[in-house]
Structure formats: C-alpha cells, structure tokens
Enzyme design. Structure first.
Site, PDB file in Angstrom:
ATOM      1  N   TRP A 241      39.541  91.572 -22.877  1.00 46.34           N
ATOM      2  CA  TRP A 241      39.344  90.383 -22.033  1.00 46.34           C
ATOM      3  C   TRP A 241      38.939  89.219 -22.942  1.00 46.34           C
ATOM      4  O   TRP A 241      38.064  89.388 -23.799  1.00 46.34           O
ATOM      5  CB  TRP A 241      38.242  90.684 -21.017  1.00 46.34           C
ATOM      6  CG  TRP A 241      37.861  89.545 -20.121  1.00 46.34           C
ATOM      7  CD1 TRP A 241      38.699  88.685 -19.479  1.00 46.34           C
ATOM      8  CD2 TRP A 241      36.522  89.150 -19.770  1.00 46.34           C
ATOM      9  NE1 TRP A 241      37.977  87.780 -18.748  1.00 46.34           N
ATOM     10  CE2 TRP A 241      36.631  88.039 -18.900  1.00 46.34           C
ATOM     11  CE3 TRP A 241      35.250  89.626 -20.085  1.00 46.34           C
ATOM     12  CZ2 TRP A 241      35.519  87.411 -18.359  1.00 46.34           C
ATOM     13  CZ3 TRP A 241      34.143  88.994 -19.535  1.00 46.34           C
ATOM     14  CH2 TRP A 241      34.288  87.904 -18.683  1.00 46.34           C
TER      15      TRP A 241
ATOM     16  N   ASP B 279      32.096  98.615 -19.751  1.00 48.32           N
ATOM     17  CA  ASP B 279      32.263  97.442 -18.888  1.00 48.32           C
ATOM     18  C   ASP B 279      33.188  97.817 -17.723  1.00 48.32           C
ATOM     19  O   ASP B 279      34.394  97.962 -17.895  1.00 48.32           O
ATOM     20  CB  ASP B 279      32.871  96.291 -19.714  1.00 48.32           C
ATOM     21  CG  ASP B 279      33.077  95.048 -18.866  1.00 48.32           C
ATOM     22  OD1 ASP B 279      32.488  94.961 -17.769  1.00 48.32           O
ATOM     23  OD2 ASP B 279      33.847  94.150 -19.287  1.00 48.32           O
TER      24      ASP B 279
ATOM     25  N   LYS C 296      35.305  91.780  -7.755  1.00 52.25           N
ATOM     26  CA  LYS C 296      36.638  92.161  -7.285  1.00 52.25           C
ATOM     27  C   LYS C 296      36.556  93.113  -6.102  1.00 52.25           C
ATOM     28  O   LYS C 296      37.187  92.907  -5.075  1.00 52.25           O
ATOM     29  CB  LYS C 296      37.420  92.835  -8.425  1.00 52.25           C
ATOM     30  CG  LYS C 296      38.132  91.890  -9.348  1.00 52.25           C
ATOM     31  CD  LYS C 296      37.251  91.167 -10.291  1.00 52.25           C
ATOM     32  CE  LYS C 296      38.046  90.307 -11.268  1.00 52.25           C
ATOM     33  NZ  LYS C 296      37.183  89.545 -12.146  1.00 52.25           N
TER      34      LYS C 296
HETATM   35  C1  LMR Z   1      39.934  87.697 -15.538  1.00 53.37           C
HETATM   36  O1  LMR Z   1      40.034  88.382 -16.548  1.00 53.37           O
HETATM   37  O2  LMR Z   1      40.855  86.966 -15.138  1.00 53.37           O
HETATM   38  C2  LMR Z   1      38.683  87.776 -14.705  1.00 53.37           C
HETATM   39  O3  LMR Z   1      37.812  88.699 -15.216  1.00 53.37           O
HETATM   40  C3  LMR Z   1      38.069  86.480 -14.420  1.00 53.37           C
HETATM   41  C4  LMR Z   1      37.433  85.798 -15.595  1.00 53.37           C
HETATM   42  O4  LMR Z   1      36.291  85.357 -15.452  1.00 53.37           O
HETATM   43  O5  LMR Z   1      38.053  85.671 -16.651  1.00 53.37           O
END
Ligand code: LMR
Length: 407
Positions: free
Chosen positions: A130, A211, A246
């Site tokens: 992420w 996570d 979510k």
């Molecule tokens: C995402 O990856 O799109 C979500 O977890 C929202 C974010 O805050 O980035």
C-alpha cells in the site's frame, strides 16, 4: 515566516480521488481508492449500522471524553473479531488492545511504539505494498525496506525470495504482513506459506506487524484472520492493526484497533500503558460516535449476525464483478490472459495496466485506476461494467496490436 514551506505534491491515492470528485463527466467510474460501492454505485450504510445508529441516538448519552485506549466494550469486540472467541492469549490477558483512528492510526501508533522501544529496528514491507505504508513508517522515523512479494510473470508470490530475504534480517527487525486481500496485488499467501513464514519469523526473532484492513472481504471474517491465530499458536510476540473502514462501510468515522500480543499479563499491562501514553502525546483520546456504532453491533448477537451477512453480501458481489469483468475482457482481447481477475482476492486487482494506459483510461473514458495498475473491483457494478470493459479492452487491444506490429 512560512516562506520556506514548499507545497505538498499530494497523495497518489487521495489526490486521485479528489480529481475523480471534480470530474464533470456523468459516466465517470471510480476504481482508484479502496471504497466499496454497492450495486447502485453508492457507498452503503449497512442495515446493522443503521439499527445501531438508532439505538445510539435514542440513548442520547453525553458526548464525554473516552479513555485514551477507547471503551472496554469496543476493545473486547476488537479482540473477539481479530483473535477469535477462544484465543489463549486473550484469555490470559496477554493482548494489549487500543482503539485507533482507523487502520492508519493503528499503523502509526504501532510505528511510534517500535521507534521508541526498538530504536535500531527497521521495518520490511512487501514489494509492492500500500502506497501509504512507507510514508507512514518513515514519518514515524523508521527505516523502511522491502521484501520480494509479487511475481508479475506468474501472478503469484516470489516465495523463495521472500524466505531468503527473511533469512538475512537482523533479529528484532519488523516485518509488515497482510493476512488477507493483499493491497495492492490481491495475492495472499497460502496457509502452508504462512506456516513457513511463521517458522522463519520465530527462528530469526523477527517482529511481525500484521495489517488487516479488509477482514471479511476475502473468504470470511474468521477465515481471513487465520494467520493471526496461527501467529498466536506459534507463541510469537507481534502487533496487529485492524480497520473497520471497509467491513463496516464507516470510512469517515476512523475506527480501528491496535493489538500487541505479549508474553504475559504484566508485560501486556505495561505495553498498554505505553501505547496509551502515545495516544495522549498525539491526540489525547479517540472519537466516540463510530465506536458506539461498532460496539453496539458487535456486542449484540442479532446485529452481529446481520452484519456478518452484509459483509458476506459485499464479498460475493466483489467476486461476481471479478468474474463478469474477466468474461468481458476475455471476449474483447482473446490473446491476453485475465485469470488473475478471479484468482486475486479482496477489493483490489493488480492488472498490469501500464501507467500511460491508466492515463488514457482516465483522460479519455473517466475511468480512474491507480497508476500502478491497481483496480478497485468494488467500484464495478452492472451499470458501469460494459463501459469499463470496453475502455480497458480498447487500451489493451492497442497494446497487443502495437506489440504484434513491432515483432
Ligand atoms: C486504499 O488503498 O485505497 C485505501 O486503503 C484507502 C487509502 O487511504 O489509501
């Protein structure tokens, strides 16, 4: 005085969402940020949450300060959901759990804790991960490195390379792992792979930081948390961040939890007190409303059952959209493979669509994906599926005919 402050260039996910909101095109489709939209293209208010909101509003309790760690009802609910109803570590009061500002708040609070108590430890995240993991950990003063994860050739995991990297890490290095619905790839480790990783983590005295942002969006609420239970069974000390954004569709309420699994009750009490101190240093105490909604649902058997069914509904709709998109793309571009759409799990698919193709999708069709090619399947519905499949199909066909003419 502030002349030296340069502008923030923006966040790759949140800025794109803002661009989407500003886009005047009526047929625009948001497949960028991780938001679950229902069949009608709206972000749902779950029925279980609606009932809880009615109860909370009828009770009209004062809006007092919460304790630094959040309410006991909320924290107990987090422990049941994350660790299961019958977890020895929870029973033995070895788990320090605190309410946080969403999953991101949990990651940040955990990172602050690591920096303070393991100042020489670096954190290792999957390649890719992420986008905000790195930003958040660097912000807490940690050195961030990557371990091999996604294999574009096989659409699988570079598992041998992953293990080989773990073998090189100094003891007490922190390893960030996602138990389900890996963001951004949608590729999760199998249970056998988890067991091999857990054995390595133990052998090399590494600190897992798990996570879990998408519990319930993979195989089920219990099934998705299996790796956490396996880590407990293996007797490891670790951190878990969990998010309710979510699975409760409560993005803006910023509700999540951070749990630290310790060796004994006294240790857990000290750890909890230090995480409380971390909260006081940063924002004093967590917000009330979202906690009340989640606690009401998770402390009532009927509402919990209703919520479970609603999560199952979101999960199966995402799976149906995966299949539907795959079928349309296979028909549109027969010389390319799209099985990854149905083997990857959770909200996201890692499509391999290239950055310049993502730009064409956005500029020409108002279809928004991340530039990494991550597509949020949960933004698809029966009404926008054809538009998306036509747009993606056109872009990919252009690529495949370009490669034919080159060869
Ligand atoms: C995402 O990856 O799109 C979500 O977890 C929202 C974010 O805050 O980035």
């Amino acid at each position: 005085m502030f002349e030296h402050v340069t502008p923030y260039p923006g966040d790759p996910i949140l800025s794109l969402f803002q661009d989407f909101q500003k886009d005047a095109q009526p047929r625009k489709v948001n497949l960028s940020i991780g938001l679950y939209y229902d069949e009608n293209g709206t972000i749902p208010v779950l029925s279980s949450v609606r009932s809880a909101a009615a109860r909370v509003s009828a009770a009209a309790a004062p809006h007092t300060y919460l304790p630094m760690e959040g309410t006991p009802a909320f924290r107990a609910a987090v422990q049941r959901l994350v660790f299961g109803d019958d977890c020895a570590a929870v029973r033995e009061q070895r788990v320090a759990t605190i309410q946080t500002l969403g999953g991101s708040g949990a990651l940040r609070l955990g990172a602050e804790f690591i920096k303070r108590y393991f100042p020489d430890s670096a954190i290792w995240v999957s390649d890719p991960t992420w986008d905000n993991h790195r930003v958040l950990f660097v912000g807490a003063g940690l050195d961030v490195h990557t371990y091999p994860y996604y294999d574009r050739e096989t659409n699988g995991i570079r598992f041998d390379d992953l293990l080989a990297t773990l073998d090189t890490l100094p003891a007490r290095s922190v390893v960030l792992l996602q138990p389900c619905c890996h963001n951004p790839t949608g590729i999760d480790m199998t249970r056998e792979q988890w067991q091999a990783v857990i054995a390595r983590l133990r052998q090399r005295q590494l600190i897992p930081f798990v996570d879990m942002a998408y519990q319930g969006f993979g195989d089920g609420l219990v099934e998705d948390a299996w790796p956490i239970r396996a880590l407990c069974d293996a007797g490891l000390a670790f951190l878990v961040s969990n998010s309710f954004s979510k699975n409760f569709s409560l993005y803006g309420e910023r509700c999540g939890g951070l749990s630290l699994v310790c060796a004994g009750e006294r240790e857990a009490a000290s750890v909890l007190s230090q995480v409380q101190a971390g909260v006081r240093r940063m924002y004093s105490s967590p917000p009330l409303h979202g906690t009340q909604l989640i606690s009401t649902v998770l402390n009532d058997a009927d509402l919990t059952a209703q919520w479970d069914t609603e999560v199952a509904g979101m999960r199966s709709r995402i799976k149906r959209m995966r299949t539907a998109l795959r079928e349309r793309l296979e028909a549109a571009v027969p010389d390319m493979g799209f099985d990854y759409l149905t083997t990857q799990r959770g909200m996201f698919s890692y499509t391999g669509i290239l950055p310049h193709e993502v730009d064409v999708l956005r500029e020409r069709y108002s279809v928004y994906l991340l530039r990494s090619g991550r597509l949020c399947v949960a933004g698809l519905n029966d009404a926008n599926l054809d538009l998306v499949a036509d747009a993606v199909g056109t872009v990919l066909k252009a690529r495949s005919s370009a490669s034919v003419s080159l060869s």
